[in-house]
Enzyme design. Structure first.
Site, PDB file in Angstrom:
ATOM      1  N   SER A   1       5.956   2.284  13.919  1.00  0.00           N
ATOM      2  CA  SER A   1       4.949   2.019  14.042  1.00  0.00           C
ATOM      3  C   SER A   1       4.941   3.511  15.049  1.00  0.00           C
ATOM      4  CB  SER A   1       4.609   0.563  13.916  1.00  0.00           C
ATOM      5  OG  SER A   1       3.292   0.964  14.409  1.00  0.00           O
TER       6      SER A   1
ATOM      7  N   LYS B   1       8.168  -3.696  16.998  1.00  0.00           N
ATOM      8  CA  LYS B   1       9.100  -2.303  16.398  1.00  0.00           C
ATOM      9  C   LYS B   1      10.671  -1.635  16.858  1.00  0.00           C
ATOM     10  CE  LYS B   1       7.054  -2.161  11.518  1.00  0.00           C
ATOM     11  NZ  LYS B   1       8.377  -1.990  10.821  1.00  0.00           N
TER      12      LYS B   1
ATOM     13  N   TYR C   1       3.394  -6.974  17.442  1.00  0.00           N
ATOM     14  CA  TYR C   1       3.494  -6.100  16.794  1.00  0.00           C
ATOM     15  C   TYR C   1       4.787  -4.638  17.118  1.00  0.00           C
ATOM     16  CZ  TYR C   1       3.362  -3.044  12.753  1.00  0.00           C
ATOM     17  OH  TYR C   1       3.822  -2.220  11.591  1.00  0.00           O
TER      18      TYR C   1
ATOM     19  N   ARG D   1       8.332 -11.162  -5.187  1.00  0.00           N
ATOM     20  CA  ARG D   1       9.216 -11.833  -6.085  1.00  0.00           C
ATOM     21  C   ARG D   1      10.290 -11.812  -6.019  1.00  0.00           C
ATOM     22  NH1 ARG D   1       6.311  -8.856 -11.257  1.00  0.00           N
ATOM     23  NH2 ARG D   1       8.156  -6.827 -10.644  1.00  0.00           N
TER      24      ARG D   1
ATOM     25  N   ALA E   1       8.888  -3.040   4.138  1.00  0.00           N
ATOM     26  CA  ALA E   1       8.960  -5.103   4.017  1.00  0.00           C
ATOM     27  C   ALA E   1       8.547  -4.979   6.279  1.00  0.00           C
ATOM     28  CB  ALA E   1       9.737  -5.692   3.902  1.00  0.00           C
TER      29      ALA E   1
ATOM     30  N   ARG F   1       6.192  -7.596   8.971  1.00  0.00           N
ATOM     31  CA  ARG F   1       4.936  -8.340   9.500  1.00  0.00           C
ATOM     32  C   ARG F   1       3.797  -7.203   9.313  1.00  0.00           C
ATOM     33  NH1 ARG F   1       2.338 -12.741  12.349  1.00  0.00           N
ATOM     34  NH2 ARG F   1       1.508 -14.107  11.336  1.00  0.00           N
TER      35      ARG F   1
ATOM     36  N   PHE G   1       0.864  -1.105   0.114  1.00  0.00           N
ATOM     37  CA  PHE G   1       0.220  -0.412  -0.153  1.00  0.00           C
ATOM     38  C   PHE G   1       0.806   1.362   0.197  1.00  0.00           C
ATOM     39  CE2 PHE G   1      -2.054   2.783   3.545  1.00  0.00           C
ATOM     40  CZ  PHE G   1      -2.266   3.759   2.343  1.00  0.00           C
TER      41      PHE G   1
END
Length: 299
Positions: A103, A132, A128, A33, A58, A60, A11
């Site tokens: 974050s 971070k 999470y 990819r 990038a 999780r 996003f």
């Protein structure tokens, strides 16, 4: 400038790659990819050749309902060890700067009398946020040893075109005219529009004063009902807000096992980013209404 952007298919990443290229930067986009799963053994070296700056998106991501067998270990492996592995390879490849997108959850989940600042003591609540905050500390130690410049940015909730999750769900509810029992909520939450976030990341990639830890936000903090009213206006729909006591909403959250979700709707989370604006000379180029209009225009 040659910049490696990790999480380039996401996003934020896809919008950031577009913005950097618009400004004339040479951008290497790294997604699954190109590198596969993120972890301590990920080989970034082919993509790091000649890169002056790395913007590390990038990770999780935070999810409302965790289904992993050991979420703490998964967040640690990807968000901590994966980030440190990237930093080690970036320093070895001769990169000058790492911009780490952390974050606001590293600070915590709620504010009360005072907003979070860039000097507030982190107190993350969940796996999470802890990952971070740990990544920030590990990266700071590594960069101090190697001379790699470290820029840490802790955004609040990011909204804009192609956003998913709770904000997309809320906008869909508003678009359908479904009544929401939130008219009496009097919280304040900081947000940042996608265009504003990409703008400040592009600045942090090159500004000489950027190394450090920074918070960012739009020019306005909104209550939940005001956010719904602004969404409705962007959609050309009437807001349908019903008066319902917040205490009863919290009770309903406890009875249904959704206290955390209800708390995010009713609680405040404010960011004070005056230090960022003063140090970097930054102001958000887009208003909240412009950002919500762009989000609403997405098919």
């Amino acid at each position: 400038m040659r910049i490696l952007v990790t999480g380039a298919g996401g996003f934020v990443g896809s919008a950031l790659v577009e913005e950097l290229r618009r400004r004339g930067d040479e951008v290497i986009g790294a997604g699954r990819r190109e590198v596969g799963e993120i972890g301590p053994e990920t080989d970034w070296r082919p993509l790091l050749a000649g890169a002056e700056t790395v913007i590390h998106l990038a990770n999780r991501a935070h999810v409302m309902t965790e289904t992993g067998g050991d979420p703490e270990a998964l967040f640690h492996r990807i968000n901590v060890e994966g980030s440190v592995g990237l930093a080690e390879q970036a320093a070895a490849a001769g990169a000058r700067r790492l911009v780490f997108v952390s974050s606001i959850k590293a600070n915590g989940e709620e504010t009360h009398a005072e907003a979070f600042t860039n000097t507030s003591q982190p107190a993350p609540w969940d796996a999470y946020g802890r990952s971070k905050w740990e990544a920030e500390q590990r990266l700071a130690a590594h960069c101090a040893r190697t001379g790699l410049e470290l820029v840490v940015v802790r955004p609040p909730l990011i909204y804009g075109p192609r956003v998913k999750g709770n904000l997309r769900t809320l906008m869909n509810v508003v678009a359908k005219g479904i009544p929401l029992p939130l008219a009496l909520v009097e919280n304040r939450r900081s947000l940042i529009g996608l265009g504003n976030f990409c703008d400040v990341l592009a600045l942090m990639a090159r500004h000489p004063a950027a190394p450090g830890t920074w918070l960012v936000r739009d020019d306005e903090d909104l209550s939940t009902p005001e956010l719904i009213r602004r969404m409705a206006r962007a959609l050309g729909r009437p807001p349908r807000l019903l008066p319902f006591p917040p205490a009863l909403l919290r009770l309903a959250g406890r009875l249904t096992g959704r206290s955390a979700a209800v708390g995010r709707v009713l609680g405040s989370l404010q960011v004070d980013d005056r230090a960022t604006r003063a140090a970097l000379g930054w102001t958000p180029p887009m208003s909240v209404d412009e950002g919500l209009t762009a989000m609403a225009a997405e098919p």
